[in-house]
Write a protein that holds these residues in place. Structure first.
Motif, PDB file in Angstrom:
ATOM      1  N   MET A   1      -1.852  10.365   1.457  1.00 24.79           N
ATOM      2  CA  MET A   1      -2.240   9.408   2.413  1.00 24.79           C
ATOM      3  C   MET A   1      -3.963   9.514   2.717  1.00 24.79           C
ATOM      4  O   MET A   1      -4.769   8.775   2.752  1.00 24.79           O
ATOM      5  CB  MET A   1      -1.616   8.784   3.344  1.00 24.79           C
ATOM      6  CG  MET A   1      -1.910   7.455   4.106  1.00 24.79           C
ATOM      7  SD  MET A   1      -1.851   6.076   3.165  1.00 24.79           S
ATOM      8  CE  MET A   1       0.240   5.862   3.563  1.00 24.79           C
ATOM      9  N   SER A   2      -4.186  10.932   3.193  1.00 23.79           N
ATOM     10  CA  SER A   2      -5.469  11.245   3.762  1.00 23.79           C
ATOM     11  C   SER A   2      -6.401  11.239   2.700  1.00 23.79           C
ATOM     12  O   SER A   2      -7.536  11.079   2.706  1.00 23.79           O
ATOM     13  CB  SER A   2      -5.297  12.631   4.185  1.00 23.79           C
ATOM     14  OG  SER A   2      -4.919  13.543   3.320  1.00 23.79           O
TER      15      SER A   2
ATOM     16  N   ILE B   1       0.968  -1.346   0.011  1.00 25.98           N
ATOM     17  CA  ILE B   1       0.021  -0.094   0.167  1.00 25.98           C
ATOM     18  C   ILE B   1       0.890   1.186   0.070  1.00 25.98           C
ATOM     19  O   ILE B   1       0.859   2.170  -0.571  1.00 25.98           O
ATOM     20  CB  ILE B   1      -0.939  -0.050   1.176  1.00 25.98           C
ATOM     21  CG1 ILE B   1      -1.995  -1.293   1.011  1.00 25.98           C
ATOM     22  CG2 ILE B   1      -1.666   1.325   1.348  1.00 25.98           C
ATOM     23  CD1 ILE B   1      -2.951  -1.480   2.385  1.00 25.98           C
ATOM     24  N   ARG B   2       2.150   1.236   1.041  1.00 27.31           N
ATOM     25  CA  ARG B   2       2.734   2.209   0.836  1.00 27.31           C
ATOM     26  C   ARG B   2       3.500   2.657  -0.431  1.00 27.31           C
ATOM     27  O   ARG B   2       3.445   3.715  -0.791  1.00 27.31           O
ATOM     28  CB  ARG B   2       3.788   2.119   1.601  1.00 27.31           C
ATOM     29  CG  ARG B   2       3.520   2.290   3.469  1.00 27.31           C
ATOM     30  CD  ARG B   2       4.647   2.112   4.162  1.00 27.31           C
ATOM     31  NE  ARG B   2       4.492   2.062   5.654  1.00 27.31           N
ATOM     32  CZ  ARG B   2       4.151   3.173   6.611  1.00 27.31           C
ATOM     33  NH1 ARG B   2       4.247   4.283   5.823  1.00 27.31           N
ATOM     34  NH2 ARG B   2       3.825   2.835   7.844  1.00 27.31           N
ATOM     35  N   LEU B   3       3.895   1.430  -1.145  1.00 27.00           N
ATOM     36  CA  LEU B   3       4.489   1.646  -2.404  1.00 27.00           C
ATOM     37  C   LEU B   3       3.317   2.163  -3.542  1.00 27.00           C
ATOM     38  O   LEU B   3       3.900   3.124  -4.548  1.00 27.00           O
ATOM     39  CB  LEU B   3       5.148   0.333  -3.000  1.00 27.00           C
ATOM     40  CG  LEU B   3       6.257  -0.046  -2.133  1.00 27.00           C
ATOM     41  CD1 LEU B   3       6.826  -1.331  -2.520  1.00 27.00           C
ATOM     42  CD2 LEU B   3       7.611   0.937  -2.276  1.00 27.00           C
ATOM     43  N   ALA B   4       2.536   1.575  -3.362  1.00 24.53           N
ATOM     44  CA  ALA B   4       1.249   2.338  -4.384  1.00 24.53           C
ATOM     45  C   ALA B   4       1.063   3.779  -4.133  1.00 24.53           C
ATOM     46  O   ALA B   4       0.641   4.474  -5.101  1.00 24.53           O
ATOM     47  CB  ALA B   4      -0.038   1.095  -4.363  1.00 24.53           C
ATOM     48  N   VAL B   5       0.933   4.134  -3.119  1.00 23.92           N
ATOM     49  CA  VAL B   5       0.549   5.450  -2.516  1.00 23.92           C
ATOM     50  C   VAL B   5       1.725   6.333  -3.201  1.00 23.92           C
ATOM     51  O   VAL B   5       1.413   7.563  -3.950  1.00 23.92           O
ATOM     52  CB  VAL B   5       0.672   5.903  -1.142  1.00 23.92           C
ATOM     53  CG1 VAL B   5       0.818   7.384  -0.844  1.00 23.92           C
ATOM     54  CG2 VAL B   5      -0.666   5.129  -0.752  1.00 23.92           C
ATOM     55  N   ILE B   6       3.096   5.969  -3.219  1.00 26.56           N
ATOM     56  CA  ILE B   6       4.246   6.626  -3.844  1.00 26.56           C
ATOM     57  C   ILE B   6       4.064   6.624  -5.448  1.00 26.56           C
ATOM     58  O   ILE B   6       4.142   7.570  -5.854  1.00 26.56           O
ATOM     59  CB  ILE B   6       5.669   6.184  -3.377  1.00 26.56           C
ATOM     60  CG1 ILE B   6       5.748   6.379  -1.712  1.00 26.56           C
ATOM     61  CG2 ILE B   6       6.657   6.565  -3.977  1.00 26.56           C
ATOM     62  CD1 ILE B   6       6.729   5.551  -0.951  1.00 26.56           C
TER      63      ILE B   6
ATOM     64  N   ARG C   1      -7.583   6.050  10.890  1.00 25.08           N
ATOM     65  CA  ARG C   1      -7.923   4.724  11.163  1.00 25.08           C
ATOM     66  C   ARG C   1      -6.632   4.118  10.232  1.00 25.08           C
ATOM     67  O   ARG C   1      -5.750   3.306  10.465  1.00 25.08           O
ATOM     68  CB  ARG C   1      -8.986   4.377  10.872  1.00 25.08           C
ATOM     69  CG  ARG C   1      -9.191   2.819  10.614  1.00 25.08           C
ATOM     70  CD  ARG C   1     -10.718   2.498  10.557  1.00 25.08           C
ATOM     71  NE  ARG C   1     -10.667   0.948  10.448  1.00 25.08           N
ATOM     72  CZ  ARG C   1     -10.877   0.120  11.568  1.00 25.08           C
ATOM     73  NH1 ARG C   1     -10.994   0.579  12.700  1.00 25.08           N
ATOM     74  NH2 ARG C   1     -11.358  -1.044  11.478  1.00 25.08           N
ATOM     75  N   LEU C   2      -6.735   4.692   8.957  1.00 25.12           N
ATOM     76  CA  LEU C   2      -5.981   4.317   8.017  1.00 25.12           C
ATOM     77  C   LEU C   2      -4.118   4.634   8.440  1.00 25.12           C
ATOM     78  O   LEU C   2      -3.329   3.624   8.241  1.00 25.12           O
ATOM     79  CB  LEU C   2      -5.794   5.041   6.865  1.00 25.12           C
ATOM     80  CG  LEU C   2      -4.936   4.697   5.621  1.00 25.12           C
ATOM     81  CD1 LEU C   2      -4.912   3.182   4.987  1.00 25.12           C
ATOM     82  CD2 LEU C   2      -5.073   5.454   4.221  1.00 25.12           C
ATOM     83  N   TYR C   3      -3.913   5.620   8.876  1.00 25.46           N
ATOM     84  CA  TYR C   3      -2.543   5.961   9.530  1.00 25.46           C
ATOM     85  C   TYR C   3      -2.072   4.844  10.655  1.00 25.46           C
ATOM     86  O   TYR C   3      -1.027   4.386  10.447  1.00 25.46           O
ATOM     87  CB  TYR C   3      -2.494   7.490  10.217  1.00 25.46           C
ATOM     88  CG  TYR C   3      -2.563   8.647   9.401  1.00 25.46           C
ATOM     89  CD1 TYR C   3      -2.073   8.190   7.948  1.00 25.46           C
ATOM     90  CD2 TYR C   3      -3.137   9.577   9.488  1.00 25.46           C
ATOM     91  CE1 TYR C   3      -2.205   9.425   6.773  1.00 25.46           C
ATOM     92  CE2 TYR C   3      -3.489  10.721   8.546  1.00 25.46           C
ATOM     93  CZ  TYR C   3      -2.816  10.442   7.328  1.00 25.46           C
ATOM     94  OH  TYR C   3      -2.792  11.582   6.359  1.00 25.46           O
ATOM     95  N   ALA C   4      -3.097   4.829  11.575  1.00 26.21           N
ATOM     96  CA  ALA C   4      -2.785   3.556  12.459  1.00 26.21           C
ATOM     97  C   ALA C   4      -2.552   2.328  12.079  1.00 26.21           C
ATOM     98  O   ALA C   4      -1.760   1.748  12.454  1.00 26.21           O
ATOM     99  CB  ALA C   4      -4.168   3.549  13.543  1.00 26.21           C
TER     100      ALA C   4
END
Length: 87
Positions: free
Chosen positions: A28-29, A17-22, A41-44
């Motif tokens: 992220m928000s 997920i982190r790589l897809a966001v990049i 919730r997503l950040y947690a």
């Protein structure tokens, strides 16, 4: 479940997920809002690499993987197999 790299499936999904966001260059928000989740919730989930529900993964896949939750799992499996470091 862990791979020989020691990375759990939850960690691999979080990394995917982190790589897809990049890759998508989306805050992220915005991912959280578009997935119908509260950003907190997503950040947690991202911070703790906690267990993801299928509904959360499905919603995130719709935002980052064109609705293809299997692509999310393929990316996670790839990261799990090729991990060099422990996160």
């Amino acid at each position: 479940m862990s791979s020989s790299s020691g990375m759990s499936l939850s960690q691999a999904v979080t990394l995917a997920i982190r790589l897809a966001v990049i890759r998508e260059d989306v805050p992220m928000s915005e991912v959280a809002y578009r997935a119908g989740m509260k950003p907190r919730r997503l950040y947690a989930r991202m911070r703790t690499c906690g267990a993801w529900s299928m509904s959360e993964l499905d919603a995130i896949a719709h935002v980052l993987f064109n609705g293809d939750v299997l692509e999310l799992f393929r990316m996670a499996a790839y990261e799990q197999q090729h991990a060099e470091v422990s996160i």
